[in-house]
Every structure is written in structure tokens, then in C-alpha cells.
Scaffold this motif. Structure first.
Motif, PDB file in Angstrom:
ATOM      1  N   VAL A  60      45.481  67.122  65.880  1.00 21.05           N
ATOM      2  CA  VAL A  60      44.837  65.903  65.192  1.00 21.05           C
ATOM      3  C   VAL A  60      45.813  64.830  65.844  1.00 21.05           C
ATOM      4  N   TYR A  92      43.305  60.131  63.563  1.00 26.49           N
ATOM      5  CA  TYR A  92      43.445  61.656  62.712  1.00 26.49           C
ATOM      6  C   TYR A  92      42.115  62.239  63.232  1.00 26.49           C
ATOM      7  N   TYR A 107      40.284  65.210  64.829  1.00 28.20           N
ATOM      8  CA  TYR A 107      40.587  66.394  64.792  1.00 28.20           C
ATOM      9  C   TYR A 107      40.002  67.413  65.603  1.00 28.20           C
ATOM     10  N   LEU A 134      52.316  60.367  63.531  1.00 29.32           N
ATOM     11  CA  LEU A 134      50.850  60.521  63.443  1.00 29.32           C
ATOM     12  C   LEU A 134      50.356  58.795  62.684  1.00 29.32           C
ATOM     13  N   VAL A 140      50.808  57.721  59.786  1.00 30.26           N
ATOM     14  CA  VAL A 140      50.307  57.805  58.486  1.00 30.26           C
ATOM     15  C   VAL A 140      51.114  57.264  57.487  1.00 30.26           C
ATOM     16  N   MET A 179      45.005  62.050  55.507  1.00 24.48           N
ATOM     17  CA  MET A 179      44.110  61.989  56.978  1.00 24.48           C
ATOM     18  C   MET A 179      42.950  62.383  56.836  1.00 24.48           C
ATOM     19  N   THR A 223      38.350  62.287  58.319  1.00 20.36           N
ATOM     20  CA  THR A 223      38.271  61.702  59.711  1.00 20.36           C
ATOM     21  C   THR A 223      37.299  62.477  60.168  1.00 20.36           C
TER      22      THR A 223
END
Length: 159
Positions: free
Chosen positions: A44, A49, A51, A92, A94, A110, A113
Motif C-alpha cells: 500500500v 493508498y 495498492y 502512510l 493516514v 484507506m 483506493t
């Protein structure tokens, strides 16, 4: 001397044997639930985000269509155990709306995405690092220095 940060909690390595915060991603290797010889390389990206999840032979994960698959969920959970929820959230980028971050709140924040375009080119390097870590398990026990591991921080004070 470099300060070594201990794991937030001890991890069980059977499901997610390798997890790291590196190269602007949460990434790692997750065991398959159906075949012992198969593993998935999941990641990720920080900030976006985006992936990716594919097998060790670069076949795309069937569960990672339109959202995070179970492998990515397991990766997030083990990253929280290894590094702590706050550190994972910070890495990340977040922002969890309500209170302290948890693996579940990170996953929910997340989700929704998009996958990396055409998968992740990072899978090969992540899997390669995982195999290199496994090779250290095959070394015979010794108290002598291992040249490849000289970069690890020592627990002794250096004068």
C-alpha cells in the motif's frame, strides 16, 4: 550508535512472515490461505493508498479487485503489531477521524483506493528481500561476527 526500536508486540510469523515500511510503502509477504507453497507480495503506497497484491510468480491476486484483499488486510494488521498503529498511520499519511488509530480504522480509512497501474513493480524487490532474510535462518548458530550483518545495530556501547 543507532537506536533500535523494539516491536510494539511480538508477532506470529505464519500468516505474514515479512512486513516493512520502506520505499514509501507498507509492503510485505503474506502466506496463502489455500496453498502452502504460495505467498503473496502485497503493498500500500503512502499518501495515495494505491495498492498491489500478486503471487510470488507475479500472478494478480483474485481478491484485490475493487478494494483491499484479505492479504492487504492481514499486512496492515501485522504492521500495526510490528510497528504500532501510530507509526504506521504516520508513515502512510493516514488521518484517522475518531481517536487513536487501529488496524481496523487504518483499513477503513484507506479503503476505496485504486490499485497501482499494471500492478506493482516493487513486488520483485520485496520478495527478494524476504528471501534474503530467510537465508539468515539457514546460517549455523555462531557467536562469531557475520559479515553480511555488520550493519545491524549493536546492543553494546561503543567507546
Amino acid at each position: 550508535m543507532v537506536r533500535v526500536i523494539p516491536p510494539a508486540r511480538p508477532r506470529k510469523l505464519a500468516k505474514v512472515p515479512f512486513v516493512e515500511l520502506a520505499d514509501g510503502r507498507l509492503q510485505g509477504v503474506v502466506s496463502s490461505g489455500s496453498a502452502i507453497e504460495r505467498v503473496y507480495v502485497s503493498s500500500v503506497a503512502a499518501g495515495t493508498y494505491a495498492y498491489a497484491c500478486s503471487t510470488n510468480n507475479n500472478r494478480p491476486c483474485g481478491g484485490a479487485r475493487g478494494g483491499f484483499c484479505n492479504h492487504i488486510g492481514a499486512l496492515i494488521g501485522e504492521a500495526v503489531v510490528q510497528y504500532g498503529a501510530e507509526r504506521v498511520a504516520r508513515y502512510l499519511r493516514v488521518d484517522v477521524a475518531d481517536g487513536e488509530p487501529t488496524a481496523q480504522s487504518l483499513h477503513l480509512t484507506m479503503s476505496g483506493t485504486k490499485p497501482f497501474p499494471a500492478g506493482s513493480k516493487a513486488a520483485a524487490s520485496v520478495f527478494s528481500r524476504f528471501l534474503r532474510h530467510l537465508a539468515y535462518l539457514e546460517l549455523p548458530p555462531t557467536t562469531a561476527p557475520v559479515p553480511e550483518m555488520q550493519w545491524f545495530a549493536s546492543t553494546r556501547e561503543v567507546a
